[in-house]
Design a protein around this motif. Structure first.
Motif, short mmCIF file in Angstrom:
data_model
loop_
_atom_site.label_atom_id
_atom_site.label_comp_id
_atom_site.label_asym_id
_atom_site.label_seq_id
_atom_site.Cartn_x
_atom_site.Cartn_y
_atom_site.Cartn_z
N CYS A 189 9.86 10.78 -5.89
CA CYS A 189 11.08 9.97 -5.98
C CYS A 189 11.88 10.22 -7.24
CB CYS A 189 10.75 8.48 -5.87
SG CYS A 189 9.92 7.80 -7.35
N GLY A 190 11.33 10.95 -8.22
CA GLY A 190 12.05 11.26 -9.44
C GLY A 190 11.94 10.21 -10.53
N HIS A 191 11.14 9.17 -10.32
CA HIS A 191 10.99 8.12 -11.33
C HIS A 191 10.25 8.66 -12.55
CE1 HIS A 191 10.75 3.94 -12.72
NE2 HIS A 191 9.51 4.18 -13.07
N LYS A 192 10.71 8.28 -13.77
CA LYS A 192 10.06 8.73 -14.99
C LYS A 192 8.69 8.08 -15.13
CE LYS A 192 10.77 9.17 -19.99
NZ LYS A 192 11.69 8.91 -21.13
N LEU A 193 7.69 8.87 -15.51
CA LEU A 193 6.31 8.39 -15.55
C LEU A 193 5.77 8.37 -16.97
CD1 LEU A 193 4.96 10.61 -12.64
CD2 LEU A 193 5.68 8.23 -12.45
N ASP A 194 4.78 7.51 -17.19
CA ASP A 194 4.01 7.58 -18.42
C ASP A 194 3.09 8.78 -18.33
OD1 ASP A 194 5.15 5.26 -19.41
OD2 ASP A 194 3.65 3.97 -18.46
N SER A 195 2.73 9.34 -19.48
CA SER A 195 1.94 10.58 -19.48
C SER A 195 0.57 10.41 -18.84
CB SER A 195 1.78 11.09 -20.92
OG SER A 195 1.15 10.10 -21.73
N ASP A 196 0.04 9.16 -18.80
CA ASP A 196 -1.29 8.93 -18.24
C ASP A 196 -1.24 8.30 -16.85
OD1 ASP A 196 -0.26 6.54 -19.06
OD2 ASP A 196 -2.07 5.82 -20.08
N SER A 197 -0.07 8.35 -16.20
CA SER A 197 0.08 7.73 -14.88
C SER A 197 -0.75 8.46 -13.83
CB SER A 197 1.55 7.73 -14.45
OG SER A 197 2.33 6.94 -15.30
N LEU A 198 -1.45 7.70 -12.99
CA LEU A 198 -2.17 8.26 -11.86
C LEU A 198 -1.38 8.09 -10.57
CD1 LEU A 198 -5.81 7.05 -12.64
CD2 LEU A 198 -4.78 9.27 -13.13
N PHE A 199 -0.54 7.02 -10.53
CA PHE A 199 0.32 6.76 -9.38
C PHE A 199 1.70 6.38 -9.89
CE2 PHE A 199 -3.95 6.00 -7.86
CZ PHE A 199 -3.97 6.58 -6.60
N CYS A 200 2.72 6.73 -9.13
CA CYS A 200 4.09 6.36 -9.49
C CYS A 200 4.29 4.87 -9.26
CB CYS A 200 5.08 7.16 -8.64
SG CYS A 200 6.81 6.65 -8.90
N PRO A 201 4.74 4.12 -10.28
CA PRO A 201 4.94 2.68 -10.11
C PRO A 201 6.12 2.35 -9.19
CG PRO A 201 5.78 3.39 -12.24
CD PRO A 201 5.09 4.58 -11.64
N GLU A 202 6.97 3.34 -8.92
CA GLU A 202 8.15 3.11 -8.09
C GLU A 202 7.86 3.28 -6.61
OE1 GLU A 202 12.20 2.09 -7.59
OE2 GLU A 202 10.91 2.01 -9.36
N CYS A 203 7.18 4.40 -6.26
CA CYS A 203 6.96 4.68 -4.83
C CYS A 203 5.48 4.75 -4.45
CB CYS A 203 7.66 5.98 -4.43
SG CYS A 203 6.90 7.47 -5.16
N GLY A 204 4.58 4.72 -5.45
CA GLY A 204 3.16 4.75 -5.16
C GLY A 204 2.58 6.13 -4.95
N HIS A 205 3.42 7.18 -5.13
CA HIS A 205 2.95 8.56 -4.94
C HIS A 205 1.85 8.89 -5.94
CE1 HIS A 205 3.12 12.84 -4.03
NE2 HIS A 205 3.33 13.11 -5.30
N GLN A 206 0.77 9.52 -5.45
CA GLN A 206 -0.32 9.92 -6.34
C GLN A 206 0.11 11.09 -7.20
OE1 GLN A 206 -3.97 10.99 -4.37
NE2 GLN A 206 -5.12 11.20 -6.27
N ILE A 207 -0.12 10.97 -8.50
CA ILE A 207 0.26 12.02 -9.43
C ILE A 207 -0.89 13.00 -9.59
CG2 ILE A 207 1.17 12.54 -11.71
CD1 ILE A 207 2.93 10.74 -9.92
N LEU A 208 -0.68 14.22 -9.12
CA LEU A 208 -1.71 15.24 -9.20
C LEU A 208 -1.56 16.02 -10.48
CD1 LEU A 208 -1.43 16.54 -5.52
CD2 LEU A 208 -3.00 14.79 -6.43
N PHE A 209 -2.60 16.73 -10.88
CA PHE A 209 -2.57 17.52 -12.12
C PHE A 209 -1.45 18.55 -12.12
CE2 PHE A 209 -4.28 19.23 -15.94
CZ PHE A 209 -4.09 20.60 -15.87
N ASP A 210 -1.18 19.14 -10.94
CA ASP A 210 -0.13 20.15 -10.83
C ASP A 210 1.25 19.56 -11.04
OD1 ASP A 210 -1.97 22.09 -10.39
OD2 ASP A 210 -1.75 22.14 -8.22
#
Length: 238
Positions: A215-236
């Motif tokens: 969704c393009g939402h700015k994330l914290d560096s240690d985020s595991l999931f996007c707080p906006e859309c819930g997308h899982q943040i992968l290492f890649d």
């Protein structure tokens, strides 16, 4: 010690005179210290703010030099955008008979290709890049590789922008920056995004910040999931 603090502890008329002039030209920061770039400019002239009288002519010369630097940076920025858009740049390479042959240098996400020789050089193989004098409105770009040096001639206006592009991609080998920019320009030319959105998305690409790829939402560096859309943040993604 800031200039104002220094003035409180001295009767130096030169400092007092300089302070008034610098304040008139907005060359004193909120901490009461002279502009650092202006101090470097004075140092290049072998002048000191507490010993030499600063004149309006000197400040005008400084402002002209800053304007010149800003114009140069803006020109480099536009040249970089052109290279990103074209995905290639015209260069001259030395041939076996000591002559120079013109060809395209093609930029890919993982390296560069010299069209004439079809030689591919990866960003991961590049150690250092230097710009040398080439004469006749040309510069020479020297790329130090792991096992040898690669050198080619290029229009002097394109030398620094290309060097910055190559260095950016050496630092971000895992990120497909060129393809990302090409996609943006394609969307812009097709009228699918505005010029303002183009600039915003480019800023995101150049930024070190992390954004959700969904969704393009700015994330914290240690985020595991996007707080906006819930997308899982992968290492890649990072």
């Amino acid at each position: 010690m800031g200039l104002k603090d220094l003035l409180r502890n001295t009767q130096n008329d030169i400092l007092e005179q300089n302070e008034e002039l610098l304040e008139d030209y907005n060359l004193i920061n909120t901490f009461g210290s002279p502009n650092k770039l202006f101090l470097k400019f004075l140092n290049s002239k072998n002048l000191k703010i507490d010993e030499d009288i600063i004149t309006e002519e000197l400040i005008a010369e400084f402002q002209d030099s800053v304007d010149s630097i800003n114009l140069k940076l803006e020109k480099i920025k536009k040249q970089k955008e052109t290279i990103f858009k074209e995905r290639k740049v015209w260069i001259n390479i030395p041939s076996n008979d000591d002559e120079w042959v013109g060809t395209d240098l093609l930029l890919d996400h993982d390296g560069i290709t010299i069209k004439e020789t079809n030689e591919k050089i990866l960003y991961s193989q590049m150690d250092e890049i230097e710009i040398l004098d080439g004469g006749w409105s040309k510069k020479k770009v020297l790329i130090k590789l792991e096992d040898r040096d690669l050198i080619f001639a290029i229009n002097e206006d394109l030398a620094t922008p290309l060097k910055e592009i190559l260095e950016d991609n050496i630092d971000n080998e895992s990120y497909d920056e060129i393809d990302g920019l090409l996609e943006l320009y394609s969307l812009f030319e097709e009228g699918k995004i505005s010029e303002e959105e183009l600039e915003i998305r480019k800023a995101v690409i150049y930024s070190d910040d992390v954004y959700c790829t969904n969704c393009g939402h700015k994330l914290d560096s240690d985020s595991l999931f996007c707080p906006e859309c819930g997308h899982q943040i992968l290492f890649d993604d990072i």
